[in-house]
Design an enzyme around this catalytic site. Structure first.
Site, PDB file in Angstrom:
ATOM      1  N   GLU A 171      -3.005  41.931 -56.025  1.00 39.33           N
ATOM      2  CA  GLU A 171      -3.983  41.814 -57.236  1.00 39.33           C
ATOM      3  C   GLU A 171      -4.715  43.127 -57.140  1.00 39.33           C
ATOM      4  O   GLU A 171      -5.329  43.263 -56.352  1.00 39.33           O
ATOM      5  CB  GLU A 171      -4.894  40.526 -56.921  1.00 39.33           C
ATOM      6  CG  GLU A 171      -5.643  40.275 -58.483  1.00 39.33           C
ATOM      7  CD  GLU A 171      -4.597  40.448 -59.492  1.00 39.33           C
ATOM      8  OE1 GLU A 171      -3.896  39.317 -59.778  1.00 39.33           O
ATOM      9  OE2 GLU A 171      -4.695  41.404 -60.122  1.00 39.33           O
ATOM     10  N   LYS A 226      -0.839  48.283 -51.933  1.00 37.45           N
ATOM     11  CA  LYS A 226      -2.130  47.569 -52.230  1.00 37.45           C
ATOM     12  C   LYS A 226      -3.163  48.205 -51.366  1.00 37.45           C
ATOM     13  O   LYS A 226      -4.176  48.719 -51.983  1.00 37.45           O
ATOM     14  CB  LYS A 226      -2.028  45.930 -52.049  1.00 37.45           C
ATOM     15  CG  LYS A 226      -3.528  45.359 -52.070  1.00 37.45           C
ATOM     16  CD  LYS A 226      -3.956  45.646 -53.654  1.00 37.45           C
ATOM     17  CE  LYS A 226      -5.442  45.277 -53.500  1.00 37.45           C
ATOM     18  NZ  LYS A 226      -6.054  44.175 -54.054  1.00 37.45           N
ATOM     19  N   CYS A 282     -13.178  44.485 -50.820  1.00 37.72           N
ATOM     20  CA  CYS A 282     -11.818  44.899 -50.474  1.00 37.72           C
ATOM     21  C   CYS A 282     -11.765  46.537 -49.856  1.00 37.72           C
ATOM     22  O   CYS A 282     -11.062  46.684 -48.836  1.00 37.72           O
ATOM     23  CB  CYS A 282     -10.985  45.320 -51.925  1.00 37.72           C
ATOM     24  SG  CYS A 282     -10.321  43.618 -52.388  1.00 37.72           S
TER      25      CYS A 282
HETATM   26  C1  UDX Z   1      -9.555  37.799 -52.357  1.00 38.56           C
HETATM   27  C2  UDX Z   1      -8.188  38.118 -51.365  1.00 38.56           C
HETATM   28  O1  UDX Z   1      -7.521  37.109 -51.254  1.00 38.56           O
HETATM   29  C3  UDX Z   1      -8.561  38.784 -50.377  1.00 38.56           C
HETATM   30  O2  UDX Z   1      -7.472  39.119 -49.597  1.00 38.56           O
HETATM   31  C4  UDX Z   1      -8.909  40.379 -51.182  1.00 38.56           C
HETATM   32  O3  UDX Z   1      -8.993  41.169 -50.178  1.00 38.56           O
HETATM   33  C5  UDX Z   1     -10.564  39.963 -51.770  1.00 38.56           C
HETATM   34  O4  UDX Z   1     -10.080  38.979 -52.499  1.00 38.56           O
HETATM   35  P1  UDX Z   1     -11.451  36.390 -52.942  1.00 38.56           P
HETATM   36  O5  UDX Z   1     -10.669  35.682 -53.963  1.00 38.56           O
HETATM   37  O6  UDX Z   1     -12.352  37.438 -53.297  1.00 38.56           O
HETATM   38  O7  UDX Z   1     -10.368  36.896 -52.073  1.00 38.56           O
HETATM   39  O8  UDX Z   1     -11.995  35.488 -51.880  1.00 38.56           O
HETATM   40  P2  UDX Z   1     -13.121  34.217 -51.861  1.00 38.56           P
HETATM   41  O9  UDX Z   1     -13.883  34.305 -53.264  1.00 38.56           O
HETATM   42  O10 UDX Z   1     -13.999  34.111 -50.826  1.00 38.56           O
HETATM   43  O11 UDX Z   1     -12.186  33.044 -52.216  1.00 38.56           O
HETATM   44  C6  UDX Z   1     -11.429  32.368 -51.183  1.00 38.56           C
HETATM   45  C7  UDX Z   1     -11.377  31.103 -51.348  1.00 38.56           C
HETATM   46  O12 UDX Z   1     -10.347  30.488 -50.566  1.00 38.56           O
HETATM   47  C8  UDX Z   1     -12.444  30.442 -51.074  1.00 38.56           C
HETATM   48  O13 UDX Z   1     -13.155  29.688 -52.079  1.00 38.56           O
HETATM   49  C9  UDX Z   1     -12.302  29.469 -49.827  1.00 38.56           C
HETATM   50  O14 UDX Z   1     -13.055  28.136 -49.611  1.00 38.56           O
HETATM   51  C10 UDX Z   1     -10.916  29.324 -49.872  1.00 38.56           C
HETATM   52  N1  UDX Z   1      -9.914  28.760 -48.738  1.00 38.56           N
HETATM   53  C11 UDX Z   1     -10.271  29.565 -47.858  1.00 38.56           C
HETATM   54  C12 UDX Z   1      -9.191  27.705 -48.691  1.00 38.56           C
HETATM   55  O15 UDX Z   1      -9.025  27.114 -49.651  1.00 38.56           O
HETATM   56  N2  UDX Z   1      -8.558  27.477 -47.867  1.00 38.56           N
HETATM   57  C13 UDX Z   1      -8.386  27.999 -46.567  1.00 38.56           C
HETATM   58  O16 UDX Z   1      -7.981  27.851 -45.571  1.00 38.56           O
HETATM   59  C14 UDX Z   1      -9.568  29.340 -46.569  1.00 38.56           C
HETATM   60  C1  UDX Z   2     -11.381  47.081 -56.099  1.00 38.69           C
HETATM   61  C2  UDX Z   2     -10.262  47.677 -57.024  1.00 38.69           C
HETATM   62  O1  UDX Z   2     -10.946  48.557 -57.876  1.00 38.69           O
HETATM   63  C3  UDX Z   2      -9.288  46.873 -57.310  1.00 38.69           C
HETATM   64  O2  UDX Z   2      -8.119  47.205 -57.864  1.00 38.69           O
HETATM   65  C4  UDX Z   2      -8.854  45.866 -56.112  1.00 38.69           C
HETATM   66  O3  UDX Z   2      -7.916  44.820 -56.514  1.00 38.69           O
HETATM   67  C5  UDX Z   2     -10.203  45.310 -55.463  1.00 38.69           C
HETATM   68  O4  UDX Z   2     -11.004  46.445 -55.161  1.00 38.69           O
HETATM   69  P1  UDX Z   2     -13.638  45.988 -56.997  1.00 38.69           P
HETATM   70  O5  UDX Z   2     -14.019  46.189 -55.305  1.00 38.69           O
HETATM   71  O6  UDX Z   2     -14.046  44.677 -57.770  1.00 38.69           O
HETATM   72  O7  UDX Z   2     -12.068  46.307 -57.108  1.00 38.69           O
HETATM   73  O8  UDX Z   2     -14.785  47.199 -57.757  1.00 38.69           O
HETATM   74  P2  UDX Z   2     -14.560  48.580 -58.030  1.00 38.69           P
HETATM   75  O9  UDX Z   2     -14.826  48.635 -59.639  1.00 38.69           O
HETATM   76  O10 UDX Z   2     -13.212  49.047 -57.525  1.00 38.69           O
HETATM   77  O11 UDX Z   2     -15.752  49.058 -57.221  1.00 38.69           O
HETATM   78  C6  UDX Z   2     -15.943  49.138 -55.728  1.00 38.69           C
HETATM   79  C7  UDX Z   2     -17.175  49.646 -55.532  1.00 38.69           C
HETATM   80  O12 UDX Z   2     -17.042  51.094 -55.689  1.00 38.69           O
HETATM   81  C8  UDX Z   2     -18.306  49.253 -56.165  1.00 38.69           C
HETATM   82  O13 UDX Z   2     -19.211  49.143 -55.110  1.00 38.69           O
HETATM   83  C9  UDX Z   2     -18.785  50.358 -57.226  1.00 38.69           C
HETATM   84  O14 UDX Z   2     -20.014  50.305 -57.569  1.00 38.69           O
HETATM   85  C10 UDX Z   2     -18.297  51.522 -56.431  1.00 38.69           C
HETATM   86  N1  UDX Z   2     -17.841  52.702 -57.648  1.00 38.69           N
HETATM   87  C11 UDX Z   2     -16.737  52.467 -58.485  1.00 38.69           C
HETATM   88  C12 UDX Z   2     -18.603  54.009 -57.448  1.00 38.69           C
HETATM   89  O15 UDX Z   2     -19.653  53.889 -56.601  1.00 38.69           O
HETATM   90  N2  UDX Z   2     -17.997  55.061 -58.267  1.00 38.69           N
HETATM   91  C13 UDX Z   2     -17.164  54.811 -59.148  1.00 38.69           C
HETATM   92  O16 UDX Z   2     -16.895  55.778 -59.831  1.00 38.69           O
HETATM   93  C14 UDX Z   2     -16.423  53.549 -59.055  1.00 38.69           C
END
Ligand code: UDX
Ligand code: UDX
Length: 472
Positions: A171, A226, A282
């Site tokens: 994603e 990714k 991430c």
């Molecule tokens: C995601 C991606 O999957 C991760 O790899 C990426 O780097 C960051 O984004 P994200 O959706 O942001 O994770 O994480 P989170 O909001 O913590 O959601 C994960 C969910 O999975 C939680 O709600 C947790 O309760 C659930 N979970 C975890 C299960 O349902 N089963 C499990 O065994 C472990």
């Molecule tokens: C990131 C990637 O953009 C996305 O493609 C991946 O799937 C998940 O990780 P996210 O972490 O949600 O997404 O936010 P992003 O907008 O990338 O920002 C990450 C961090 O960088 C934030 O703290 C943001 O404030 C910072 N940032 C971003 C800067 O400081 N400067 C910039 O120009 C852009």
């Protein structure tokens, strides 16, 4: 051979990725039943709430999409067994945090939730199931998943017709922009070796994504792409942040430099905003993964190169804390400081790896009294992130203390300085004339996002520090 027909999807993990992704799938695929499962009952109840402000995630436009499909073809439940057993396709979208102990601690991802998901799929599925890695995973994780699934085929005592295909479909959504990114992705990446399974997933996306944006690769390229995409993005931020420090020392202006380099089409203008360091779940995790992977393959130079991106990020956070203390006469003990923004970026309530956490902790260490305001982050998250109990214990030993403010004005009242850490719209048009009247003089504003109208702030009588600019 017949194609696979997907009528039912299960998504394990109702988090920042699973929730919005499945809401978009459900809206574009009314004939597919989508069930999002999670072990966390509270989270599922929140998704099922009638009050949209209770949804576990704040993401622009998400509520509309969920309300449009919920209990029609989009369901949120904790009933994992039923959801897996009826699914033709299962997405693994659970969290994969950096390991805190054991082999690879501090670098490798903790895959215990992914492994648990694979075991549950192995146990409860009862026909051919396409398993899709949605979580960002270290390269070769698909191998582990395949092995677990295969062992269930071999030990299939009930003799059901179990079989599996494993795909990687990372994603790329960015929080705060998730729905736009999902609706109109730059590309959709599908990695795998089973063409029928790839076609089945591609067919789903082609309901709203043009076919030329759907990229098919082998599974390892998909997993590595990714990690690499996130590493490149993060690297841009560390690069511009390193130059922001140089601007402050030389008299150059980071916004002018940013514009000048961004106009070079080879560099491009996006993702060049200086700030207090990148946060989010991430970037750091994925680079640490690359570092770990490179070391594993004895590519120490590669590992060191990417480690440098993280080192600059950590340095940026701590240099900002240090300079704030310096400007406030080298002492913030007992001084009230307003912290504006606790989320790691605007338009999300997520605080994972937020630079605000580090800056706040540094200032608490110096004895400051912080008043923290964020328009969307729940108080409980701030409490978790700043470890309330530790805070109370240390209060008598010169460690600072903090409170949660209800508005910008509340945070600023009686403060010596305002530190802007998240670029929320609400902070862009602050009425500085009004604010300074509430502050102790000399009053300061530290703009770590370079987003306020500094002329207005100065005119109102504030001292202004703006990232990447020493001349104001
Ligand atoms: C995601 C991606 O999957 C991760 O790899 C990426 O780097 C960051 O984004 P994200 O959706 O942001 O994770 O994480 P989170 O909001 O913590 O959601 C994960 C969910 O999975 C939680 O709600 C947790 O309760 C659930 N979970 C975890 C299960 O349902 N089963 C499990 O065994 C472990
Ligand atoms: C990131 C990637 O953009 C996305 O493609 C991946 O799937 C998940 O990780 P996210 O972490 O949600 O997404 O936010 P992003 O907008 O990338 O920002 C990450 C961090 O960088 C934030 O703290 C943001 O404030 C910072 N940032 C971003 C800067 O400081 N400067 C910039 O120009 C852009």
């Amino acid at each position: 051979m017949n194609n696979y027909v997907v009528k039912k999807i299960c998504c394990i993990g109702a988090g920042y990725v699973g929730g919005p992704t499945m809401a978009v799938f459900a809206n574009h695929c009314p004939n597919i039943k989508i069930t999002v499962v999670d072990i966390n009952q509270e989270r599922i109840d929140a998704w099922n709430s009638d009050d949209i402000s209770q949804f576990p995630i704040f993401e622009p436009q998400l509520d509309k999409l969920v309300l449009n499909c919920r209990n029609k073809n989009l369901f949120f439940t904790t009933n994992l067994e039923q959801s897996i057993s009826e699914a033709d396709m299962v997405f693994i979208s659970v969290n994969t945090p950096t390991k805190t102990k054991g082999v690879g601690a501090g670098k490798a991802s903790d895959l215990k939730w992914v492994e648990a998901s694979a075991r549950q799929i192995a146990k409860f599925s009862n026909s051919h199931t396409i398993v899709v890695e949605k979580s960002t995973l270290p390269v070769k994780t698909a191998e582990t998943i395949k092995k677990i699934l295969l062992s269930s085929q071999e030990n299939n005592l009930e003799k059901t017709e179990k079989s599996f295909s494993v795909l990687s479909n990372p994603e790329f959504l960015s929080e705060g922009n998730a729905i736009k990114d999902l609706e109109n992705p730059d590309r959709v990446l599908i990695g795998g070796d089973d063409e029928k399974a790839i076609d089945a997933l591609s067919e789903i996306y082609s309901n709203w994504v043009p076919k030329n944006k759907i990229l098919k690769t082998n599974i390892w390229s998909s997993e590595l792409s990714k990690l690499t995409a996130n590493a490149f993005l993060a690297q841009r931020i560390s690069s511009i942040n390193s130059i922001s420090a140089l601007c402050e020392s030389t008299g150059a202006d980071i916004n002018q430099v940013k514009k000048a380099i961004g106009m070079d089409t080879r560099i491009g203008e996006k993702f060049l905003s200086p700030g207090p360091g990148f946060g989010g779940s991430c970037f750091q995790k994925d680079i640490l993964n690359l570092v770990y992977l490179s070391s594993f393959y004895k590519l120490e130079e590669v590992a060191n190169y990417w480690q440098g991106v993280i080192d600059i990020n950590n340095w940026q956070k701590s240099r900002i804390s240090r300079l704030i203390v310096n400007y406030l006469f080298g002492n913030v003990s007992e001084k009230k400081i307003a912290i504006l923004g606790f989320a790691f970026k605007a338009n999300t309530n997520d605080t994972r790896q937020s630079p605000s956490i580090d800056v706040c902790k540094d200032l608490l260490e110096e004895g400051a009294h912080l008043s923290i305001y964020d328009p969307k982050v729940e108080n409980s998250k701030i409490i978790d992130d700043l470890q309330n109990d530790l805070n109370k214990l240390k209060v008598n030993q010169g460690y600072g203390y903090w409170e949660i403010a209800s508005s910008v004005l509340d945070a600023a009242n009686g403060s010596d300085a305002i530190i802007l850490l998240t670029e929320w719209d609400e902070f862009l048009n602050i009425e500085w004339e009004k604010l300074i009247k509430l502050m102790r003089k000399p009053a300061w504003v530290f703009d770590t996002r370079s987003c306020i109208d500094y002329k207005k702030a100065r005119k109102a009588g504030l001292n202004v520090w703006k990232i990447g600019n020493s001349l104001i």
